[in-house]
Scaffold this active site. Structure first.
Site, PDB file in Angstrom:
ATOM      1  N   SER A   1       0.806  -1.229   0.000  1.00 24.36           N
ATOM      2  CA  SER A   1       0.000   0.000   0.000  1.00 24.36           C
ATOM      3  C   SER A   1       0.838   1.277   0.000  1.00 24.36           C
ATOM      4  O   SER A   1       0.497   2.222  -0.722  1.00 24.36           O
ATOM      5  CB  SER A   1      -0.969  -0.008   1.185  1.00 24.36           C
ATOM      6  OG  SER A   1      -1.927  -1.015   0.987  1.00 24.36           O
TER       7      SER A   1
ATOM      8  N   LYS B   1      -9.980  -5.409  10.543  1.00 25.60           N
ATOM      9  CA  LYS B   1     -11.107  -4.747   9.872  1.00 25.60           C
ATOM     10  C   LYS B   1     -12.369  -4.692  10.741  1.00 25.60           C
ATOM     11  O   LYS B   1     -13.174  -3.783  10.600  1.00 25.60           O
ATOM     12  CB  LYS B   1     -11.406  -5.431   8.534  1.00 25.60           C
ATOM     13  CG  LYS B   1     -10.303  -5.194   7.501  1.00 25.60           C
ATOM     14  CD  LYS B   1     -10.655  -5.782   6.147  1.00 25.60           C
ATOM     15  CE  LYS B   1      -9.479  -5.639   5.194  1.00 25.60           C
ATOM     16  NZ  LYS B   1      -9.779  -6.124   3.843  1.00 25.60           N
TER      17      LYS B   1
ATOM     18  N   ARG C   1     -17.705 -24.091   2.838  1.00 19.59           N
ATOM     19  CA  ARG C   1     -17.500 -25.327   3.565  1.00 19.59           C
ATOM     20  C   ARG C   1     -18.616 -25.494   4.594  1.00 19.59           C
ATOM     21  O   ARG C   1     -19.315 -26.500   4.610  1.00 19.59           O
ATOM     22  CB  ARG C   1     -16.131 -25.256   4.237  1.00 19.59           C
ATOM     23  CG  ARG C   1     -15.526 -26.522   4.667  1.00 19.59           C
ATOM     24  CD  ARG C   1     -14.066 -26.327   4.982  1.00 19.59           C
ATOM     25  NE  ARG C   1     -13.801 -25.167   5.839  1.00 19.59           N
ATOM     26  CZ  ARG C   1     -12.584 -24.751   6.172  1.00 19.59           C
ATOM     27  NH1 ARG C   1     -11.526 -25.404   5.735  1.00 19.59           N
ATOM     28  NH2 ARG C   1     -12.420 -23.707   6.940  1.00 19.59           N
TER      29      ARG C   1
END
Ligand code: ATR
Length: 273
Positions: A19, A68, A154
């Site tokens: 970044s 996050k 899954r």
């Protein structure tokens, strides 16, 4: 002398983040006077590092693994797309507010539609995974009005939860990997399997010759998912384009200027590499 506006990417680990290189190029190109650094936060110390950065006059941050959700919790205001994603990858510090945004979904759409040249509108799309990465891209996918969106995971319950959560935004079908019985125009791997050199056990029939297979993970080598997709004749793409495009959208959120991503691709990943 005026001081440059400060930005950073925060994560753990963070040493290999591209970044800072991407944003340095955006800043040069748009003549924005900013600095952009890497910030390593201890796993239990995200909030303290962010507060310190704000106290030092920081203007904004990109947030990456594993913070996050912490960034989502810490934001004092959220954009609708961050609320839908349930996660924040972009923070903007302004007038005492901590604005939480999420540019991942927009980044993926830009990469698929503009860079790879595939329409999502009217396409049959398969999304593999039902964790945070998958959740972050469902709304932008649905907004493009695909002919069909199937989520396979899954643990099927997690896929069902996501389909229910987004049910007002569009129709989503859910499937176990082994029961996928059709070909898709676009297959997106939003599982984290590639990070451990693994792949979801999907049948070869989900791929279409000339269709697109995209793995959100990126690295120097193709992931097992992309190798398998290539063997079936799909065009393969890793998560590097999404990374650059989400960065461009974050840059726009902070600076109000839209950088051109094309020169960044040619410098950071020349065609011969
Ligand atoms: P992220 O934020 O990267 O999405 P996550 O929320 O932990 O991380 O979700 C990881 C996703 O990758 C999940 O969909 C997980 O499947 P389960 O929900 O069944 O656990 C999926 N995943 C991880 N490793 C996998 C593997 N080896 N094979 C298939 N799916 C895998």
């Amino acid at each position: 002398m005026p001081v440059s506006d400060r930005y950073a990417v925060i994560g753990n680990p963070i040493a290999h983040s591209k970044s800072p290189d991407i944003h340095a190029q955006f800043a040069r190109q748009t003549r924005q006077d900013i600095t952009y650094q890497r910030l390593l936060a201890p796993l239990d110390g995200f909030e303290a590092v962010v507060k310190q950065f704000i106290a030092e006059g920081g203007k904004g941050m990109n947030v990456t693994v594993p913070f996050k959700l912490d960034a989502f919790a810490m934001a004092t205001a959220l954009t609708p797309r961050a609320r839908a994603a349930g996660a924040v990858n972009t923070l903007k510090f302004e007038n005492g507010e901590i604005l939480g945004d999420n540019t991942d979904g927009k980044g993926l759409m830009m990469d698929i539609i503009r860079n790879a040249g595939y329409a999502v509108a009217g396409a049959r799309v398969l999304l593999l995974g039902a964790g945070g990465a998958a959740r972050g891209v469902i709304l932008p996918l649905l907004e493009e009005r695909p002919a069909r969106l199937v989520i396979a995971n899954r643990s099927l319950d997690k896929a069902r939860e996501l389909a229910d959560f987004f049910s007002t935004a569009g129709r989503i079908s859910v499937s176990a990997f082994s029961e996928l019985d059709e070909a898709f125009d676009i297959v997106i791997n939003a599982t984290s399997a590639g990070l451990s050199d693994d792949m979801p056990p999907i049948p070869a029939r989900v791929f279409k010759k000339g269709g697109l297979a995209l793995d959100m993970v990126y690295g120097n080598e193709l992931t097992p998912f992309l190798r398998f997709a290539a063997e079936q004749g799909a065009n393969v793409r890793d998560g590097f384009g999404m990374l650059v495009e989400q960065a461009a959208e974050s840059f726009y959120v902070w600076r109000g200027v839209q950088p051109d991503t094309r020169p960044v691709f040619s410098v950071l990943r020349p065609p011969s590499s």
